[in-house]
Design a protein around this motif. Structure first.
Motif, mmCIF file in Angstrom:
data_model
loop_
_atom_site.group_PDB
_atom_site.id
_atom_site.type_symbol
_atom_site.label_atom_id
_atom_site.label_comp_id
_atom_site.label_asym_id
_atom_site.label_seq_id
_atom_site.Cartn_x
_atom_site.Cartn_y
_atom_site.Cartn_z
ATOM 1 N N TYR B 140 0.810 -1.199 0.000
ATOM 2 C CA TYR B 140 0.000 0.000 0.000
ATOM 3 C C TYR B 140 0.843 1.248 0.000
ATOM 4 C CZ TYR B 140 0.449 0.482 5.117
ATOM 5 O OH TYR B 140 0.895 0.631 6.393
ATOM 6 N N LEU B 141 0.183 2.363 -0.123
ATOM 7 C CA LEU B 141 0.824 3.604 -0.473
ATOM 8 C C LEU B 141 -0.059 4.731 0.022
ATOM 9 C CD1 LEU B 141 3.000 4.794 -2.340
ATOM 10 C CD2 LEU B 141 1.482 4.403 -4.195
ATOM 11 N N TYR B 142 0.510 5.772 0.587
ATOM 12 C CA TYR B 142 -0.264 6.946 0.965
ATOM 13 C C TYR B 142 -0.047 8.024 -0.070
ATOM 14 C CZ TYR B 142 -1.254 5.158 5.608
ATOM 15 O OH TYR B 142 -1.714 4.424 6.662
ATOM 16 N N THR B 143 -1.113 8.541 -0.623
ATOM 17 C CA THR B 143 -0.987 9.596 -1.619
ATOM 18 C C THR B 143 -1.836 10.772 -1.176
ATOM 19 O OG1 THR B 143 -2.897 8.873 -2.862
ATOM 20 C CG2 THR B 143 -0.805 7.894 -3.431
ATOM 21 N N GLN B 144 -1.791 11.820 -1.976
ATOM 22 C CA GLN B 144 -2.685 12.938 -1.723
ATOM 23 C C GLN B 144 -4.123 12.463 -1.847
ATOM 24 O OE1 GLN B 144 -1.139 15.545 -0.728
ATOM 25 N NE2 GLN B 144 -0.028 16.640 -2.332
ATOM 26 N N ARG B 145 -4.987 13.179 -1.173
ATOM 27 C CA ARG B 145 -6.389 12.771 -1.172
ATOM 28 C C ARG B 145 -6.938 12.800 -2.587
ATOM 29 N NH1 ARG B 145 -10.783 13.142 2.448
ATOM 30 N NH2 ARG B 145 -9.258 12.475 3.971
ATOM 31 N N LEU B 146 -7.495 11.653 -2.987
ATOM 32 C CA LEU B 146 -8.094 11.578 -4.314
ATOM 33 C C LEU B 146 -9.564 11.928 -4.163
ATOM 34 C CD1 LEU B 146 -6.538 8.142 -5.170
ATOM 35 C CD2 LEU B 146 -5.714 10.345 -5.918
ATOM 36 N N LYS B 147 -9.939 13.037 -4.730
ATOM 37 C CA LYS B 147 -11.333 13.466 -4.562
ATOM 38 C C LYS B 147 -12.231 12.555 -5.357
ATOM 39 C CE LYS B 147 -11.283 18.212 -3.274
ATOM 40 N NZ LYS B 147 -11.591 19.584 -3.660
ATOM 41 N N GLY B 148 -13.342 12.262 -4.819
ATOM 42 C CA GLY B 148 -14.312 11.478 -5.554
ATOM 43 C C GLY B 148 -14.035 9.997 -5.524
ATOM 44 N N ALA B 149 -13.092 9.554 -4.757
ATOM 45 C CA ALA B 149 -12.828 8.125 -4.645
ATOM 46 C C ALA B 149 -13.358 7.654 -3.309
ATOM 47 C CB ALA B 149 -11.341 7.852 -4.744
ATOM 48 N N ASN B 150 -14.152 6.629 -3.348
ATOM 49 C CA ASN B 150 -14.682 6.093 -2.099
ATOM 50 C C ASN B 150 -13.922 4.841 -1.735
ATOM 51 O OD1 ASN B 150 -16.759 8.052 -2.365
ATOM 52 N ND2 ASN B 150 -17.638 6.717 -3.909
ATOM 53 N N VAL B 151 -14.148 4.370 -0.554
ATOM 54 C CA VAL B 151 -13.421 3.187 -0.094
ATOM 55 C C VAL B 151 -13.836 2.012 -0.954
ATOM 56 C CG1 VAL B 151 -12.894 1.803 1.901
ATOM 57 C CG2 VAL B 151 -13.502 4.175 2.174
ATOM 58 N N ASP B 152 -12.869 1.143 -1.236
ATOM 59 C CA ASP B 152 -13.079 -0.035 -2.075
ATOM 60 C C ASP B 152 -13.413 0.320 -3.508
ATOM 61 O OD1 ASP B 152 -14.678 -1.929 0.538
ATOM 62 O OD2 ASP B 152 -12.578 -1.679 -0.001
ATOM 63 N N ASP B 153 -12.911 1.408 -3.959
ATOM 64 C CA ASP B 153 -13.026 1.738 -5.379
ATOM 65 C C ASP B 153 -11.831 1.195 -6.102
ATOM 66 O OD1 ASP B 153 -14.596 5.004 -5.799
ATOM 67 O OD2 ASP B 153 -15.386 2.987 -5.441
ATOM 68 N N LYS B 154 -12.063 0.689 -7.305
ATOM 69 C CA LYS B 154 -10.913 0.260 -8.097
ATOM 70 C C LYS B 154 -10.427 1.456 -8.908
ATOM 71 C CE LYS B 154 -11.102 -4.475 -7.986
ATOM 72 N NZ LYS B 154 -12.446 -4.965 -7.767
ATOM 73 N N ILE B 155 -9.146 1.578 -8.912
ATOM 74 C CA ILE B 155 -8.552 2.761 -9.536
ATOM 75 C C ILE B 155 -7.532 2.288 -10.552
ATOM 76 C CG2 ILE B 155 -6.893 4.572 -9.044
ATOM 77 C CD1 ILE B 155 -8.361 5.460 -6.863
ATOM 78 N N VAL B 156 -7.484 2.977 -11.660
ATOM 79 C CA VAL B 156 -6.463 2.669 -12.658
ATOM 80 C C VAL B 156 -5.594 3.894 -12.810
ATOM 81 C CG1 VAL B 156 -6.039 2.113 -15.056
ATOM 82 C CG2 VAL B 156 -7.946 1.069 -13.865
ATOM 83 N N LEU B 157 -4.320 3.711 -12.623
ATOM 84 C CA LEU B 157 -3.397 4.838 -12.734
ATOM 85 C C LEU B 157 -2.701 4.731 -14.079
ATOM 86 C CD1 LEU B 157 -2.036 4.160 -9.212
ATOM 87 C CD2 LEU B 157 -3.552 6.000 -9.795
ATOM 88 N N ASN B 158 -2.768 5.798 -14.827
ATOM 89 C CA ASN B 158 -2.270 5.711 -16.197
ATOM 90 C C ASN B 158 -0.912 6.320 -16.413
ATOM 91 O OD1 ASN B 158 -4.370 4.372 -17.472
ATOM 92 N ND2 ASN B 158 -5.652 6.174 -17.270
ATOM 93 N N LYS B 159 -0.499 7.172 -15.492
ATOM 94 C CA LYS B 159 0.786 7.833 -15.736
ATOM 95 C C LYS B 159 1.891 6.944 -15.198
ATOM 96 C CE LYS B 159 0.663 12.660 -15.629
ATOM 97 N NZ LYS B 159 0.654 13.889 -14.847
ATOM 98 N N VAL B 160 2.255 5.971 -15.992
ATOM 99 C CA VAL B 160 3.286 5.025 -15.566
ATOM 100 C C VAL B 160 4.565 5.409 -16.271
ATOM 101 C CG1 VAL B 160 3.938 2.627 -15.570
ATOM 102 C CG2 VAL B 160 1.565 3.254 -15.257
ATOM 103 N N LEU B 161 5.576 5.767 -15.506
ATOM 104 C CA LEU B 161 6.776 6.312 -16.132
ATOM 105 C C LEU B 161 7.827 5.257 -16.383
ATOM 106 C CD1 LEU B 161 6.940 9.360 -13.816
ATOM 107 C CD2 LEU B 161 6.206 9.367 -16.147
#
Lengths: 126, 236
Positions: B140-161
């Motif tokens: 796991y990872l702590y990031t800045q608060r993602l607005k509009g994301a609720n608990v147990d939401d699946k998230i796809v991060l696209n900016k993969v460097l």
């Protein structure tokens, strides 16, 4: 803040500053000012540390930091220094790949001196 | 032969069970039948934290899927010491070893056949909230608060460097196209409080303010989509 909070923040201070409220209050205020200032300084210090580490990592491959970053910028690789320093520590092969990319993009290193191998002192018989 | 997995606070070696050899794990979630020990405390494995101010992370190389159950925090001030397993046994990933600032506990490592599901040996550099993180599946990872994301939401991060596996590296310019990092939002919380104290001397000005920055804890589930990108093959 009341006395209890001040003395709680004054834990670990030297001498009377941890026990006596009049002295502790001054020291605690100073400590909080320092922490405010140093939260800003920390960002600068960390960046400087990362740059030192990247420099060390790239010099092992014969490239110095300035030319390395120039090559990365030319190739539009947007990894930041924090991640680059971590990669240089823990992922040596990936880092070497990055150095090669940078070197091919900007081959400016004609006179970089590779670090010389240190001789083990204990192995010298005198 | 029953595996004598006693949930004690100390690390002990498991006796061999019939299907797999014993292993020593740190986990606070029992997921498999070959019982893992709950750690005395739950040490979050932190990896890749800057050395100077925080504990150096250690990369835990478990032989089992405790990877998924071991929390990992990066970029946070959770400086709890983690216990490092001897990486010398199965799956020594030479590329993934990291140093420890704190002495690792001597983990009794028992040779083990790997337990399924095995953690894939892959990492990615992803940009979230303007900051870049090195992520591993299962941590796991702590990031800045993602607005509009609720608990147990699946998230796809696209900016993969950057994506790295054991044998190849995919370096994005700037982004690895079509690569995606899948994550699940675990918790939307607040950072520990910092006291913002402003003071001007001899001017009778002091302000005492507390501040807790909102954050989001996400757990990385997988890294996909990088296979078609031109890769740099490493000679590992």
């Amino acid at each position: 803040m009341n006395k209890k909070e001040i003395l709680k923040l004054a834990k670990g201070f030297r001498g009377r500053a941890k026990n006596c409220i009049r002295i502790a209050r001054e020291r605690v205020e100073k400590a909080l000012q320092y922490s405010y200032r140093d939260r800003r300084n920390k960002k600068r210090d960390m960046r400087s540390l990362w740059i030192q580490r990247i420099n060390a990592g790239t010099r092992q491959h014969g490239v110095n930091y300035g030319n390395f970053m120039h090559g990365l910028m030319k190739e539009n690789i947007q990894l930041n220094r924090k991640v680059l320093s971590e990669i240089s520590m823990h992922e040596p092969y990936s880092f070497k790949a990055l150095v090669d990319i940078s070197r091919s993009a900007f081959p400016g290193n004609k006179h970089v001196v590779l670090p010389t191998r240190k001789v083990n002192v204990s192995s010298i018989n005198v | 032969m029953a595996s004598s997995a006693t949930a004690t606070a100390t690390f002990t070696t498991l006796l061999l069970s019939s299907s797999f050899a014993a292993q020593c794990n740190i986990s606070n979630h029992h997921r498999q039948s070959s019982s893992l020990f709950p750690a005395p405390k739950t040490p979050p494995l932190s990896i890749f934290k800057p050395l100077s101010l925080k504990l150096t992370p250690s990369f835990l190389l478990p032989k089992t899927s405790t990877f998924s159950s071991i929390p990992k925090s990066s970029e946070s001030d959770a400086a709890v010491v983690d216990v490092e397993l001897e990486p010398g046994n199965a799956e020594p990933e030479s590329q993934f070893q990291s140093e420890l600032e704190v002495e690792p506990e001597p983990a009794q490592v028992v040779e083990a056949s790997k337990e399924e599901p095995k953690r894939e040996e892959i990492f990615a550099v992803v940009m979230i909230g303007g900051r870049q993180y090195i992520v591993f599946p299962g941590r796991y990872l702590y990031t800045q608060r993602l607005k509009g994301a609720n608990v147990d939401d699946k998230i796809v991060l696209n900016k993969v460097l950057l994506v790295g596996t054991k044998t190849t590296t995919y370096i994005g310019k700037p982004v690895v196209t079509n690569a995606a990092v899948h994550a699940v939002v675990e918790e939307q919380g607040l950072n520990p409080k910092v006291v913002v104290f402003k003071y001007k001397k001899k001017k009778n000005y002091r302000r005492n303010i507390g501040h807790r920055q909102p954050n989001t804890r996400i757990r990385i589930t997988g890294i996909t989509g990088y296979q078609d990108y031109p890769a740099v093959t490493l000679n590992s």
